[in-house]
Write an enzyme that holds these catalytic residues in place. Structure first.
Site, PDB file in Angstrom:
ATOM      1  N   HIS A   1      -6.482  -7.030  -0.701  1.00 56.27           N
ATOM      2  CA  HIS A   1      -6.560  -5.591  -0.966  1.00 56.27           C
ATOM      3  C   HIS A   1      -5.714  -5.248  -2.184  1.00 56.27           C
ATOM      4  O   HIS A   1      -4.618  -5.786  -2.356  1.00 56.27           O
ATOM      5  CB  HIS A   1      -6.038  -4.798   0.233  1.00 56.27           C
TER       6      HIS A   1
ATOM      7  N   HIS B   1       0.814  -1.229   0.000  1.00 56.31           N
ATOM      8  CA  HIS B   1       0.000   0.000   0.000  1.00 56.31           C
ATOM      9  C   HIS B   1       0.848   1.281   0.000  1.00 56.31           C
ATOM     10  O   HIS B   1       0.308   2.373  -0.170  1.00 56.31           O
ATOM     11  CB  HIS B   1      -0.942   0.034   1.207  1.00 56.31           C
TER      12      HIS B   1
ATOM     13  N   ASP C   1      -2.910 -10.549  -2.507  1.00 56.13           N
ATOM     14  CA  ASP C   1      -3.511 -10.012  -1.281  1.00 56.13           C
ATOM     15  C   ASP C   1      -4.959  -9.607  -1.588  1.00 56.13           C
ATOM     16  O   ASP C   1      -5.285  -9.248  -2.719  1.00 56.13           O
ATOM     17  CB  ASP C   1      -2.714  -8.788  -0.824  1.00 56.13           C
TER      18      ASP C   1
ATOM     19  N   ASP D   1      -5.022 -12.657   3.209  1.00 58.58           N
ATOM     20  CA  ASP D   1      -6.264 -12.155   3.787  1.00 58.58           C
ATOM     21  C   ASP D   1      -7.484 -12.374   2.890  1.00 58.58           C
ATOM     22  O   ASP D   1      -8.587 -11.933   3.236  1.00 58.58           O
ATOM     23  CB  ASP D   1      -6.132 -10.673   4.188  1.00 58.58           C
TER      24      ASP D   1
END
Ligand SMILES: [Zn+2]
Length: 309
Positions: A165, A126, A163, A244
Site C-alpha cells: 500500500h 498511513h 509495503d 503484504d
C-alpha cells in the site's frame, strides 16, 4: 557489526478485534519463526521505551495528539476510521512503536548498532500529520526521519517503502522536504487511493499493477530508484518494511516471494554501504499472511545481518 532488533511484549496488547488482519498474531508469528533460526542469537534484542511528546510533535500537531488521547477508551473499542480501532492499550503500544524507531536511529547513528529492525505494531505509514487511518496512529518512519534530521542534524535521509500500500501518511509529511528522498512502490490502483499524482520531486512513486511477478517488480523498482538514490547520497536509509506484496497475502494482489524481500534488502544495504556507512533503520508496516510475513521478515533480517563492516 550488530543488527539491533526492537521488540516489546506490550505491542501485543493493542488488539483491534478477533477478525482484524492487523492482529497481535502477526508479531507472535515472527517471534516464534525466528526462535527456530540461528538469527535469534545473532540479533541484539532491545526493549524500547515510549516516545516523548516533544518527539511526536516533530511530525504531528498537538491538536491531533490530544484528540487521540481523548478518544482512547478505558474499555471496548473506538474507531478512528472504518479500518482502525483504538482500545485501552493502543496508545501505549503506539508510543512504544514510535519510540523504538527514534531509539533505533539513536543506536545506529551513535554506532551502537550497524543497522536495526523494529518489530512493532501498530504500523505507521498511513498516519498523516493530523489523521489516523489504515491501522496507523503515529507515523513511525517519519518520526525516525525527523529525529535523524532535526535532533542529529543529518542533511539527507532516504525512505524506502516497499509495503504493497502506498505510504500516504509519510508522503503527506515529507513531501517537499528536500532533506528526504522517498521511494515508494505499491499496488495501483489500490488503497489508500491518495498522494499518487502531482507530487514534488523528493517523492518517487512507483505504481505496480496487480498480478506483477517478483522478476518484473525488481526490474521496475531498480530502474525507478537506484539512480536517484545514488544521486541523493543518503546519510541514513530508513525502510517502511511491509510484507503484504507477498503472493500469499490476503489483502493484495502482487506476487512477491521471500527471495524478493532478500533482494530488496540487498539493494538497500548496498546503497547504505556506499553512502551511509551501512546505516539502515527498518520498521515493520503491513504483512497479513502469518507464514509469509514471518518468512519475509526473516529474509529481510538475514540480509541486514549479512553485511560486513
Ligand atoms: Zn500494507
Amino acid at each position: 557489526m550488530t543488527t539491533a532488533f526492537f521488540y516489546h511484549d506490550d505491542f501485543l496488547k493493542h488488539d483491534m478485534g478477533p477478525e482484524h488482519p492487523e492482529s497481535p498474531e502477526r508479531l507472535n508469528a515472527i517471534i516464534s519463526y525466528l526462535a527456530d533460526t540461528e538469527l535469534e542469537q545473532q540479533l541484539d534484542w532491545v526493549r524500547p521505551e515510549e516516545i516523548t511528546r516533544d518527539q511526536l510533535l516533530q511530525v504531528h500537531p498537538e491538536t491531533y495528539l490530544s484528540q487521540l488521547d481523548m478518544m482512547q477508551p478505558t474499555r471496548g473499542r473506538v474507531f478512528t476510521d472504518p479500518d482502525t480501532a483504538m482500545m485501552p492499550h493502543t496508545l501505549r503500544a503506539a508510543r512504544l512503536a514510535a519510540g523504538a524507531n527514534v531509539q533505533a536511529v539513536d543506536m545506529v547513528l551513535s554506532g551502537q548498532a550497524t543497522n536495526a529492525f523494529v518489530a512493532a505494531r501498530p504500523p505507521g505509514h498511513h498516519a498523516e500529520r493530523g489523521k489516523s487511518m489504515g491501522f496507523c496512529f503515529y507515523n513511525n518512519i517519519a518520526l525516525a526521519a525527523r529525529h535523524a534530521l532535526n535532533f542529529h542534524g543529518l542533511e539527507r535521509v532516504a525512505i524506502i517503502d516497499f509495503d504493497v500500500h502506498q505510504g500516504n501518511g509519510t508522503v503527506d509529511i515529507v513531501q517537499g522536504d528536500e532533506r528526504v528522498l522517498m521511494c515508494s512502490s505499491f499496488q495501483h490502483p489500490f488503497y489508500p487511493h491518495s498522494h499518487v499524482y502531482r507530487l514534488p520531486e523528493n517523492i518517487i512513486n512507483t505504481p505496480i499493477a496487480a498480478g506483477t511477478s517478483g522478476t518484473d517488480y525488481r526490474r521496475t523498482v531498480e530502474e525507478a530508484w537506484l539512480h536517484r538514490l545514488e544521486e541523493f547520497e543518503p546519510q541514513l536509509v530508513l525502510v517502511s518494511a511491509g510484507f503484504d506484496a507477498h503472493k500469499s497475502d490476503p489483502l493484495a494482489e502482487l506476487q512477491l516471494e521471500a527471495a524478493d524481500y532478500r533482494w530488496l534488502t540487498d539493494m538497500i544495504t548496498s546503497i547504505a554501504r556506499d553512502y551511509s556507512d551501512n546505516r539502515v533503520v527498518s520498521t515493520l508496516e503491513g504483512g497479513y499472511h502469518l507464514k509469509a510475513l514471518a518468512e519475509g521478515v526473516t529474509a529481510h533480517l538475514e540480509g541486514l545481518v549479512a553485511i560486513e563492516d
